[in-house]
Design a protein around this motif. Structure first.
Motif, PDB file in Angstrom:
ATOM      1  N   ARG A   1       0.838  -1.202   0.000  1.00 27.59           N
ATOM      2  CA  ARG A   1       0.000   0.000   0.000  1.00 27.59           C
ATOM      3  C   ARG A   1       0.876   1.256   0.000  1.00 27.59           C
ATOM      4  O   ARG A   1       0.624   2.211  -0.742  1.00 27.59           O
ATOM      5  N   GLN A   2       1.907   1.247   0.843  1.00 30.17           N
ATOM      6  CA  GLN A   2       2.805   2.401   0.884  1.00 30.17           C
ATOM      7  C   GLN A   2       3.552   2.559  -0.423  1.00 30.17           C
ATOM      8  O   GLN A   2       3.757   3.686  -0.894  1.00 30.17           O
ATOM      9  N   ARG A   3       3.950   1.417  -1.043  1.00 32.04           N
ATOM     10  CA  ARG A   3       4.662   1.493  -2.318  1.00 32.04           C
ATOM     11  C   ARG A   3       3.767   2.047  -3.415  1.00 32.04           C
ATOM     12  O   ARG A   3       4.199   2.871  -4.232  1.00 32.04           O
ATOM     13  N   ILE A   4       2.500   1.574  -3.444  1.00 34.70           N
ATOM     14  CA  ILE A   4       1.560   2.092  -4.454  1.00 34.70           C
ATOM     15  C   ILE A   4       1.380   3.596  -4.284  1.00 34.70           C
ATOM     16  O   ILE A   4       1.415   4.367  -5.260  1.00 34.70           O
ATOM     17  N   THR A   5       1.197   4.022  -3.045  1.00 37.20           N
ATOM     18  CA  THR A   5       1.036   5.453  -2.793  1.00 37.20           C
ATOM     19  C   THR A   5       2.271   6.222  -3.234  1.00 37.20           C
ATOM     20  O   THR A   5       2.172   7.273  -3.886  1.00 37.20           O
TER      21      THR A   5
ATOM     22  N   GLU B   1       4.570   5.305  -5.470  1.00 33.42           N
ATOM     23  CA  GLU B   1       4.731   5.283  -6.924  1.00 33.42           C
ATOM     24  C   GLU B   1       3.762   6.239  -7.609  1.00 33.42           C
ATOM     25  O   GLU B   1       4.122   6.908  -8.573  1.00 33.42           O
ATOM     26  N   PHE B   2       2.515   6.287  -7.099  1.00 34.82           N
ATOM     27  CA  PHE B   2       1.568   7.230  -7.699  1.00 34.82           C
ATOM     28  C   PHE B   2       1.992   8.671  -7.427  1.00 34.82           C
ATOM     29  O   PHE B   2       1.819   9.540  -8.282  1.00 34.82           O
ATOM     30  N   GLN B   3       2.526   8.912  -6.246  1.00 29.33           N
ATOM     31  CA  GLN B   3       3.040  10.257  -5.975  1.00 29.33           C
ATOM     32  C   GLN B   3       4.187  10.587  -6.912  1.00 29.33           C
ATOM     33  O   GLN B   3       4.301  11.718  -7.401  1.00 29.33           O
ATOM     34  N   LYS B   4       5.040   9.568  -7.172  1.00 23.16           N
ATOM     35  CA  LYS B   4       6.145   9.784  -8.095  1.00 23.16           C
ATOM     36  C   LYS B   4       5.624  10.094  -9.495  1.00 23.16           C
ATOM     37  O   LYS B   4       6.099  11.028 -10.165  1.00 23.16           O
ATOM     38  N   VAL B   5       4.626   9.273  -9.933  1.00 24.33           N
ATOM     39  CA  VAL B   5       4.057   9.500 -11.268  1.00 24.33           C
ATOM     40  C   VAL B   5       3.371  10.860 -11.333  1.00 24.33           C
ATOM     41  O   VAL B   5       3.499  11.599 -12.325  1.00 24.33           O
ATOM     42  N   ASN B   6       2.643  11.200 -10.265  1.00 26.28           N
ATOM     43  CA  ASN B   6       1.984  12.503 -10.239  1.00 26.28           C
ATOM     44  C   ASN B   6       3.002  13.633 -10.323  1.00 26.28           C
ATOM     45  O   ASN B   6       2.768  14.645 -10.985  1.00 26.28           O
ATOM     46  N   LEU B   7       4.148  13.447  -9.637  1.00 28.73           N
ATOM     47  CA  LEU B   7       5.195  14.460  -9.704  1.00 28.73           C
ATOM     48  C   LEU B   7       5.759  14.561 -11.115  1.00 28.73           C
ATOM     49  O   LEU B   7       5.948  15.670 -11.646  1.00 28.73           O
ATOM     50  N   LEU B   8       6.018  13.389 -11.743  1.00 28.48           N
ATOM     51  CA  LEU B   8       6.525  13.409 -13.115  1.00 28.48           C
ATOM     52  C   LEU B   8       5.509  14.021 -14.067  1.00 28.48           C
ATOM     53  O   LEU B   8       5.876  14.785 -14.982  1.00 28.48           O
TER      54      LEU B   8
END
Length: 477
Positions: free
Chosen positions: A182-186, A188-195
């Motif tokens: 769950r923490q990894r998904i969050t 990774e999505f934060q990373k994608v959102n940042l990108l």
């Protein structure tokens, strides 16, 4: 006398009439009645304080017969002591312990009938030929079986507890894994959102630069034309003023100021037309991959196709049924355009499909969605007002797209592959170029008026082919 009656008599004879319990240190009075020593002494002690009672000195009435008995004459009854001990050890018999027929103790067990019996039943014809054992032996065997079962159950309980502890450990490990995922998904999505935010900022900067460059050219052209217009307006005013002069004055001015030289002195220049087509495309990385999670196999419905619209199924390697033999056409078939709609109508959810195009020559195609009940016999503009949410794909020189109020969006450079995304609840139909993932157009409205079907429309014969899933469409020439 049966066993129950004998046991009852024994219990009765061994019971004190004062405390109603088995005798403890029994004594006998001079009248022959027996009591516990403490019971008779307490009774006589209570009797001392009562008045109006006739008694002799040192004598008290017997609780049973009221005969006076000297207190010193109390004699221990050892026989009764032994009877009380025997009665205490004797189990109390109940009706369930007795044979309902013979009223004897159930001491035997009939293995054939699986029932307890008495010694009288054993000699009866009913049980004489049966296998009979004493209840004590059967109980002993049963206890051995119970012991074995108990040992098995204890082992199984220990095994169950061990598995339970292992499962608790697995549960804890599973929860840790889920929490980590769950923490990894969050993350990774934060990373994608940042990108994506960075990509968005870069794209907006490119758009702003294009805006500023084109705005500068357009503004420069506008200002140059304004200055040129002002100069021409001044010269025009001079000419108008000269036109109103007297003839002699006009001739004198013509001599001093040659109008031909004045005309030549005006340097009229017109700027090149600045293109206002945007070069910056709207392309979001990974968006098409997200849409493909909603992808469905959309197939055109042969029953709705234009009579001369050919449909070839590549998997079945055959042409789908068409009405080209002059027979009557069904009411679902398009007769005004070389069109067809998808087999399935959508009234909810999100749906995505892709269409390949191979345009040849001059062609004007249309692609998108339409209402399930659009007119299929008459030619109407393919616009949202008439139930069509489509883009036109134009290739050629003769057709010059005119954009009236009800005209669909026209692409003069049609893509070779296009993706269509329908979000029914959001009221949106979007079109994308698959080669670079760029957004082409989106129709938006509050609510769709009813079920929608994928819509495919081709141009004239020899205009090319359209590929929908495993079906290829073209117009019969």
């Amino acid at each position: 006398m049966d066993a129950v009656e004998l046991a009852r008599k024994l219990q009765e004879e061994a019971t004190c009439s004062i405390c109603l319990d088995y005798f403890t240190d029994p004594v006998m009075t001079s009248c022959g009645h027996n009591f516990c020593r403490k019971c008779i002494q307490m009774t006589w002690e209570k009797g001392r304080g009562k008045k109006g009672r006739r008694r002799q000195r040192g004598s008290f009435p017997c609780p049973e017969c009221r005969e006076l008995s000297p207190q010193r004459n109390l004699r221990p009854n050892r026989l009764l002591t032994k009877m009380a001990e025997i009665a205490r050890k004797q189990p109390g018999y109940q009706s369930s312990d007795l044979c309902p027929v013979h009223r004897e103790l159930l001491k035997l067990f009939c293995q054939d009938d699986q029932a307890p019996i008495c010694v009288v039943c054993r000699e009866s014809r009913e049980h004489r030929a049966h296998r009979v054992l004493p209840i004590e032996e059967i109980v002993q065997e049963y206890k051995l079986k119970l012991k074995g079962d108990m040992e098995y159950m204890q082992k199984e309980m220990a095994k169950t507890r061990r598995f339970q502890a292992e499962e608790e450990q697995r549960l804890a490990a599973w929860q840790e894994k889920v929490e980590a995922r769950r923490q990894r998904i969050t993350a990774e999505f934060q990373k994608v959102n940042l990108l994506l935010a960075e990509q968005q900022q870069q794209l907006l900067q490119v758009l702003q630069q294009e805006e500023e460059e084109t705005m500068a050219r357009l503004q420069g052209s506008k200002e140059a034309l304004e200055q040129q217009g002002e100069a021409l307006e001044m010269l025009l005013l001079q000419l108008e003023e000269q036109e109103g002069q007297a003839p002699l004055q006009m001739l004198q001015d013509m001599k001093d100021k040659d109008p031909l030289n004045r005309k030549k002195s005006v340097n009229v220049q017109y700027p090149e037309t600045t293109a206002i087509e945007l070069r910056t495309i709207c392309s979001i990385p990974g968006q098409i991959e997200v849409f493909r999670s909603f992808q469905e196999e959309v197939l055109p419905d042969p029953a709705t196709a234009y009579p001369y619209l050919l449909l070839y199924e590549s998997r079945q390697r055959r042409y789908l049924s068409m009405a080209t033999d002059g027979s009557a056409c069904s009411q679902d078939r398009f007769l005004a355009y070389p069109c067809a709609v998808g087999r399935e109508a959508y009234s909810s959810g999100r749906h995505y499909w892709e269409v390949g195009m191979n345009l040849a020559g001059e062609a004007l195609w249309a692609l998108g969605v339409c209402r399930d009940d659009v007119s299929r016999k008459d030619r109407v503009p393919k616009s949202p007002e008439n139930g069509f949410w489509v883009v036109q794909l134009y290739k050629g020189q003769k057709y010059q797209p005119v954009v009236p109020a009800l005209a669909p969006i026209t692409l003069t450079e049609p893509p070779s592959q296009m993706g269509i995304f329908l979000d029914f609840e959001a009221g949106e139909v979007s079109f994308y170029r698959l080669s670079d993932g760029s957004h082409l157009h989106t129709y938006t409205q509050a609510v769709f008026p009813g079920p929608l079907r994928p819509f495919f429309c081709l141009g004239a014969p020899k205009s090319g082919q359209m590929i929908i899933s495993t079906v290829t469409l073209w117009v019969k020439g």
